[in-house]
Design an enzyme around this catalytic site. Structure first.
Site, PDB file in Angstrom:
ATOM      1  N   THR A  13     -21.954  28.607 -28.114  1.00 20.71           N
ATOM      2  CA  THR A  13     -21.970  29.549 -27.000  1.00 20.71           C
ATOM      3  C   THR A  13     -20.750  29.319 -26.114  1.00 20.71           C
ATOM      4  O   THR A  13     -20.241  28.207 -26.002  1.00 20.71           O
ATOM      5  CB  THR A  13     -23.254  29.403 -26.157  1.00 20.71           C
ATOM      6  N   GLY A  14     -20.281  30.391 -25.507  1.00 13.51           N
ATOM      7  CA  GLY A  14     -19.101  30.293 -24.643  1.00 13.51           C
ATOM      8  C   GLY A  14     -17.894  29.755 -25.379  1.00 13.51           C
ATOM      9  O   GLY A  14     -17.212  28.850 -24.884  1.00 13.51           O
ATOM     10  N   SER A  15     -17.617  30.320 -26.563  1.00 11.95           N
ATOM     11  CA  SER A  15     -16.589  29.729 -27.434  1.00 11.95           C
ATOM     12  C   SER A  15     -15.327  30.569 -27.563  1.00 11.95           C
ATOM     13  O   SER A  15     -14.571  30.408 -28.518  1.00 11.95           O
ATOM     14  CB  SER A  15     -17.176  29.466 -28.825  1.00 11.95           C
ATOM     15  N   THR A  16     -15.075  31.449 -26.603  1.00  8.42           N
ATOM     16  CA  THR A  16     -13.855  32.243 -26.673  1.00  8.42           C
ATOM     17  C   THR A  16     -12.631  31.488 -26.176  1.00  8.42           C
ATOM     18  O   THR A  16     -11.503  31.925 -26.400  1.00  8.42           O
ATOM     19  CB  THR A  16     -14.001  33.546 -25.854  1.00  8.42           C
ATOM     20  N   GLY A  18     -11.239  27.306 -24.294  1.00  7.88           N
ATOM     21  CA  GLY A  18     -11.556  25.965 -23.812  1.00  7.88           C
ATOM     22  C   GLY A  18     -12.260  25.082 -24.816  1.00  7.88           C
ATOM     23  O   GLY A  18     -11.972  25.111 -26.017  1.00  7.88           O
ATOM     24  N   ILE A  19     -13.212  24.290 -24.320  1.00 15.03           N
ATOM     25  CA  ILE A  19     -13.935  23.353 -25.171  1.00 15.03           C
ATOM     26  C   ILE A  19     -14.676  24.085 -26.280  1.00 15.03           C
ATOM     27  O   ILE A  19     -14.685  23.661 -27.435  1.00 15.03           O
ATOM     28  CB  ILE A  19     -14.917  22.516 -24.333  1.00 15.03           C
ATOM     29  N   GLY A  20     -15.308  25.209 -25.939  1.00 15.71           N
ATOM     30  CA  GLY A  20     -16.062  25.957 -26.941  1.00 15.71           C
ATOM     31  C   GLY A  20     -15.198  26.411 -28.100  1.00 15.71           C
ATOM     32  O   GLY A  20     -15.602  26.317 -29.269  1.00 15.71           O
ATOM     33  N   SER A 141     -21.793  16.842 -18.732  1.00 14.19           N
ATOM     34  CA  SER A 141     -20.600  16.482 -17.967  1.00 14.19           C
ATOM     35  C   SER A 141     -20.810  15.144 -17.281  1.00 14.19           C
ATOM     36  O   SER A 141     -21.949  14.741 -16.994  1.00 14.19           O
ATOM     37  CB  SER A 141     -20.326  17.559 -16.912  1.00 14.19           C
ATOM     38  N   TYR A 154     -23.268  22.048  -9.422  1.00 15.90           N
ATOM     39  CA  TYR A 154     -22.870  21.865 -10.817  1.00 15.90           C
ATOM     40  C   TYR A 154     -23.435  20.550 -11.351  1.00 15.90           C
ATOM     41  O   TYR A 154     -24.012  20.498 -12.445  1.00 15.90           O
ATOM     42  CB  TYR A 154     -21.344  21.870 -10.925  1.00 15.90           C
TER      43      TYR A 154
END
Length: 264
Positions: A13-16, A18-20, A141, A154
């Site tokens: 998820t959220g892989s467009t 950065g880390i993803g 994190s 956060y």
């Protein structure tokens, strides 16, 4: 180590970016068929094209949808009804004085950073258990353990994510499915660059701004630099593999030695 994920499917998820994106690339290079996720079809299509250049011959597919909503989750499940590997990477962060954080912001951070992971685990864990194999990894994190004064909302959400991981590991006990968290330290992404400039000022060149951020806000780091996304991806790929079959319920650190503790 030879990590072979041929025949396995994965969703990040959220892989467009950065880390993803780095994790998606690493899994694909190891042979997995990787579903790339983002909120819009356009962003996911662009990411799939870029990742295909990074990993020629790898198998990527598009799975757009906002995992922080029921409708977005439904869209993802339609595109990918089952998966062997689930990486819950989506998250939001930002600096805010503690007394200025509104109720709406508290709810948003919990919804996106915690409940989105719960929602995806609830969707895919039953199938993994039936097949007696699966890997679930929640990207947490260092802020889960060292709550930053500038973004305690956060930190709260990432602490909760550690509990989610441990609890679902117990739900998967004895099934061949592992559930873990990765505690990620300060990492070099576009969002972190924006955060650093917000905290130390936009007038400094990037190299100097990064050093000032580490000196002032993250002095405990033992590597004294930002982590690169690929360094996080190496650990994620290992934990997603058959080689990590005895590691579950854990919070594994890729934090550059930032957390001043021997456990986790």
């Amino acid at each position: 180590m030879l990590i072979d994920l041929k025949g396995k499917s994965a969703l990040v998820t959220g892989s467009t970016r950065g880390i993803g994106a780095a994790v998606a690339t690493g899994l694909a290079r190891a042979g997995a068929r990787v579903a790339v996720n983002g909120r819009t079809r356009e962003s996911v299509g662009e990411a799939v094209a870029q990742l295909s250049v990074r990993a020629p011959g790898a198998a990527f597919m598009a799975a757009p949808g906002d995992v922080s909503t029921d409708e977005g989750t439904r869209q993802i499940l339609e595109a990918l009804p089952r998966t062997d590997i689930l990486i819950n990477n989506l998250g939001v962060f930002g600096a805010r004085p503690a007394l200025d954080i509104s109720d709406a912001e508290w709810r948003e951070y919990f919804e996106v950073n915690v409940l989105s992971a719960v929602r995806m685990i609830r969707a895919y864990l039953p199938g993994m258990k039936e097949r007696s194999w699966g890997r679930i990894l929640n990207v947490a994190s260092d802020s889960a353990l060292v709550i930053p004064a500038e973004m305690i909302h956060y930190g709260m959400s990432k602490t909760a994510l550690l509990a989610v991981s441990r609890g679902f590991a117990k739900e998967a006990a004895g099934t061949g499915v592992t559930v873990n968290s990765v505690i990620v330290g300060p990492t070099h992404t576009g969002g972190v660059e924006d955060l650093i400039h917000d905290l130390v000022g936009t007038e400094l060149p990037w190299g100097e701004a990064q050093r000032e951020f580490m000196r002032t806000y993250r002095p405990q780091s033992l590597i004294q630099r930002l982590i690169e996304p690929e360094e996080v991806a190496h650990m994620a790929v290992y934990l997603s593999s058959p080689l990590a079959s005895a590691t579950t319920g854990g919070a594994i650190r890729v934090d550059g030695g930032y957390v001043d503790s021997v456990l986790p």
